[in-house]
Enzyme design. Sequence first.
Site, mmCIF file in Angstrom:
data_model
loop_
_atom_site.group_PDB
_atom_site.id
_atom_site.type_symbol
_atom_site.label_atom_id
_atom_site.label_comp_id
_atom_site.label_asym_id
_atom_site.label_seq_id
_atom_site.Cartn_x
_atom_site.Cartn_y
_atom_site.Cartn_z
ATOM 1 N N LEU A 176 -2.104 5.149 -2.949
ATOM 2 C CA LEU A 176 -3.137 5.864 -2.198
ATOM 3 C C LEU A 176 -2.729 7.316 -2.030
ATOM 4 C CD1 LEU A 176 -5.545 6.193 -0.125
ATOM 5 C CD2 LEU A 176 -3.978 5.328 1.610
ATOM 6 N N LEU B 187 0.866 -1.181 0.000
ATOM 7 C CA LEU B 187 0.000 0.000 0.000
ATOM 8 C C LEU B 187 0.902 1.230 0.000
ATOM 9 C CD1 LEU B 187 -2.862 1.271 0.312
ATOM 10 C CD2 LEU B 187 -2.540 1.118 2.787
ATOM 11 N N ALA B 188 1.182 1.722 -1.210
ATOM 12 C CA ALA B 188 2.095 2.860 -1.336
ATOM 13 C C ALA B 188 1.338 4.155 -1.081
ATOM 14 C CB ALA B 188 2.716 2.869 -2.731
ATOM 15 N N HIS B 189 1.892 4.979 -0.204
ATOM 16 C CA HIS B 189 1.256 6.272 0.060
ATOM 17 C C HIS B 189 2.241 7.189 0.765
ATOM 18 C CE1 HIS B 189 0.900 4.140 3.845
ATOM 19 N NE2 HIS B 189 0.591 5.270 4.474
ATOM 20 N N ALA B 190 1.887 8.453 0.823
ATOM 21 C CA ALA B 190 2.668 9.412 1.596
ATOM 22 C C ALA B 190 1.679 10.311 2.323
ATOM 23 C CB ALA B 190 3.589 10.225 0.689
#
Lengths: 176, 92
Positions: free
Chosen positions: A115, A76-79
């Site tokens: 995301l 789940l890639a996000h920042a």
Amino acid sequence: MGDSVGGDGARGTLSDLLPTVAIRLGASADDWRAAVRVAGDALVASGATSDAYTGEMIATVESLGPYIVIAPGVALAHARPSPAVHRAGLSLVTLVTPVPFGHRQNDPVRLVIGLASPDAEGHVNALATLADFIADDDRRSALLDARDAASVRHQIAAYEAREVVSNVKGEEGVIA
Amino acid sequence: MKILAVCGMGLGSGLLLRMQAEKALKQLGVQADVEVSDMGSARALSATADLIITSEELAQQLGNVKPRVVTITNFVNLAEMVAKLEEALKDR
């Protein structure tokens, strides 16, 4: 009655937040950075983010480690919310060849979810639906085997329709 | 009872942990507030928490904190969350 927990901001459905253009199937990536970049590019294509956000997602893993690999084969890639986020959005990438992220138990990753959210709420419903969707082995397999983005959208729409029915009926028996 | 769901940014995996923990607590019949925290605030917030749930990775970065720390490997597997919360709450 029927109000979602997070209020108005939480209501975007998974179908709302994951348009066809944000779905990339059978992508090639040499390493985890390239895999996150595909997910970031898909968010840019959908208008959810600008390119800087992709770098922010990569920097998150560089500083905090591969904890974003939240389930076997799933990242789940996000920042953080940032000026590079225009609105809440998700992207979905399947990799033709799984890549390691350096996670002890959940490597290698075959499904990358991007995301982006301008706040803590706008993505809550969509993320909850996606988590429930991929929690089921059969649904996750079907997703990984999907041939085109339209098929993914169809699977998700069918699941959302079923979810509404089960919510109306109540939650009993869902776990069994 | 207060449970802290800790993740890097406080809006992705931590949110998933909170949602899963709430489902698990309901199944276990336990009343608790589950709050999401990012790594930056987790140490301070842990002083008033009864339990922390996070990933193994982040648990190591968190180091020694007062509450018991439960680590979750598969954030979408409700059975894992139920089993680990049940085990952690048994001693209370």
